[in-house]
Design an enzyme around this catalytic site. Structure first.
Site, mmCIF file in Angstrom:
data_model
loop_
_atom_site.group_PDB
_atom_site.id
_atom_site.type_symbol
_atom_site.label_atom_id
_atom_site.label_comp_id
_atom_site.label_asym_id
_atom_site.label_seq_id
_atom_site.Cartn_x
_atom_site.Cartn_y
_atom_site.Cartn_z
ATOM 1 N N ASP A 1 3.883 -3.346 3.326
ATOM 2 C CA ASP A 1 5.057 -3.403 2.459
ATOM 3 C C ASP A 1 4.724 -3.356 0.973
ATOM 4 O OD1 ASP A 1 3.948 -5.875 2.304
ATOM 5 O OD2 ASP A 1 5.815 -6.988 2.442
ATOM 6 N N GLU A 2 3.509 -2.976 0.621
ATOM 7 C CA GLU A 2 3.151 -2.862 -0.794
ATOM 8 C C GLU A 2 2.401 -1.551 -1.017
ATOM 9 O OE1 GLU A 2 1.853 -7.026 -2.635
ATOM 10 O OE2 GLU A 2 0.945 -6.632 -0.699
ATOM 11 N N ASP B 1 6.871 -3.406 -3.975
ATOM 12 C CA ASP B 1 6.821 -4.402 -2.894
ATOM 13 C C ASP B 1 8.210 -4.478 -2.259
ATOM 14 O OD1 ASP B 1 5.397 -7.271 -2.029
ATOM 15 O OD2 ASP B 1 7.574 -7.372 -2.168
#
Lengths: 409, 123
Positions: A105-106, A9
């Site tokens: 974003d992960e 993350d």
């Protein structure tokens, strides 16, 4: 064999990308924020310095200014964020070929069997974090688990809070570490489910884990069972690196710039959303069977709205076949209160190679017309060919054109 | 097993269509590269190519060269005009033009025909 799953993350992703682009921003409170003139003027990402002043994601721009007068506002650059996310996938693929993006974003990484190459899980994670920071300037946090759920819990609940940004949950330590946490911290529990569980007297993850599985199943069906498994750290998910190629449905939704009360205006937006959904489905050469309409009311403190679906008599991706169904759904379920957000999705997708012929209408012509319109828009832009209703005041077409996720590309 | 037990992260995934398309474009590119990847040559194979090139040059033979260009295999046949060791370029005269081929792009090379005998003009 024990699996090793990572969830990577990125810390304050949008803000970190902006700071990496412009190092003069380093050390200053930075907030990436949509157009303050509109409702999109909310915080999309805030860096550590901004968060230290009390700024939180989804806060209004004006609120930020009062909390931290020296805050620097930056408009989003969505295409850059997508490019950096893809660059990160490439970096992860140096370590494993099983990488699955979960959001911008992960990303999940299946590192099972890589210990002999890169060392124990913690070492691997620190090495990956180092490479991501060096090459993109973004700080990455990694949750390690024996399945995707443990990795996600390790990341969200622990790795984000420790200085190295790495934390490992295992089947052995899962209960000891997660059971004392509040029930809202369990993956899959939203505010409604939290309310439901609290009514049963369940306040912690351990409280849910102590319930009999059958009770959860009889009360909430399979969703209840999944939550019970989550509370025990059990998850049967796999990391499918090619899962993005499979489309189960196509959807599009938007938060309106202001609350809409007029039916006519809402219908204009619904047509534009339906058109976008159908355009995307046609682009994938798919037709869909189930139409879903989502509508959220304007009152933030008292969430209202609905999500209803209707099965079509036959699969289609023709806008004017789907739009009447959307209108009917809206008419039936709308409570006549102001609307804040709208969304339409088409699911039950199948290949568009087959067409049910009709005696009364020329379906082939409608399909060809849709494709011709899509080609024109692809070549000359989304605003080159549009329906006349998009010239009326409620329209969002021109405002949204060229944007990604409703924000500046 | 019900899909809900194995798909909870697929169902909750939040990806922008533009991001998803970018990921898929990368997968398609990698597929192409995998399909048309360059082989790792054995040294003896290189020597074999070298010998064939020299022979083709000396005897003006027609060669067929397969090269990788923009992830696609392309086959070129023609008479070998020149093989420059310094620049690593091979020049082949096809029916239409002279094609310049980088030696590093070559993935197969073979002599396919002898040159047509030159007809001498009768006096």
């Amino acid at each position: 064999m024990r699996r090793i799953i990572f969830l990577a993350d990125m810390e304050s992703f949008y803000a970190s990308v902006e700071i990496a682009r412009d190092p003069s921003l380093r050390g200053k409170p930075v907030v990436v924020c949509g157009d303050p003139e509109r409702r999109r003027g909310i915080v999309l990402a805030a860096n550590r310095e901004a968060k230290a002043c009390g700024i939180e994601t989804a806060m209004g721009a004006w609120e930020c200014r009062s909390l931290c007068p020296q805050v620097i506002f930056i408009r989003p650059h969505m295409q850059d964020y997508i490019n950096v996310s893809l660059q990160m996938t490439e970096i992860f693929e140096r370590f494993t070929d099983r990488v699955a993006p979960y959001s911008i974003d992960e990303q999940f990484l299946d590192m099972t069997g890589c210990e002999s190459l890169f060392g124990p899980p913690r070492e691997m994670a620190l090495r990956i974090n180092g490479e991501i920071l060096r090459e993109t300037g973004v700080r990455c946090r990694i949750g390690i688990g024996e399945n995707p759920l443990q990795a996600k819990m390790a990341c969200d609940r622990f790795a984000k809070k420790n200085p190295q940004g790495v934390f490992q949950l295992t089947c052995e330590n899962y209960a000891g570490l997660t059971w004392p946490l509040p029930i809202r911290d369990l993956f899959g529990v939203g505010f409604r489910m939290e309310r439901n569980l609290r009514r049963l007297g369940i306040k912690t993850i351990g409280g849910l884990a102590a319930l009999p599985r059958e009770k959860m199943k009889s009360r909430w069906g399979i969703n209840g069972e999944v939550l019970w498994l989550n509370a025990h750290g059990i998850d049967y998910s796999n990391i499918h690196s090619r899962s993005t190629e499979k489309y189960k449905g196509v959807g599009h939704s938007m938060t309106l710039p202001r609350d809409y009360s007029s039916k006519e205006k809402i219908e204009v937006v619904l047509l534009e959303i339906t058109e976008e959904v159908c355009r995307r489905a046609r682009g994938l050469r798919k037709v869909g069977r189930v139409v879903n309409l989502y509508c959220r009311g304007a009152d933030f403190d008292n969430p209202t709205g609905f999500s209803r679906q209707k099965k079509l008599p036959e699969p289609t991706a023709v806008t004017m076949d789907i739009y009447p169904v959307v209108l009917r759904l809206f008419d039936t379920h709308w409570d006549r209160l102001p609307v804040r957000a709208l969304g339409v999705s088409l699911s039950g997708l199948m290949e568009d190679r087959y067409l049910q012929l009709s005696l009364l209408e020329d379906k082939e012509k409608k399909v060809r017309l849709g494709r011709a319109m899509d080609e024109v828009r692809e070549r000359f832009g989304i605003t080159s060919l549009f329906r006349a209703s998009s010239l009326t005041p409620g329209s969002q077409l021109f405002d949204r054109a060229g944007k990604i996720g409703g924000h500046e590309a | 097993m019900n899909r809900k037990f194995s798909d909870q992260f697929l169902c909750s995934r939040m990806m922008l269509p533009e991001h998803r398309e970018g990921v898929n474009r990368r997968i398609r590119k990698m597929d192409r590269q995998g399909k048309y990847s360059r082989p790792l040559w054995d040294e003896q194979q290189w020597e074999q190519f070298q010998l064939l090139l020299e022979k083709a040059l000396a005897q003006h033979l027609v060669v067929e060269i397969t090269r990788v260009k923009e992830d696609v295999h392309e086959s070129i046949s023609g008479t070998l005009k020149k093989a420059d060791n310094l620049t690593g370029l091979i020049f082949v005269q096809t029916e239409e033009e002279i094609v310049k081929i980088k030696a590093e792009d070559v993935i197969s090379l073979g002599i396919i025909d002898k040159p047509e005998p030159k007809t001498e003009k009768a006096d």
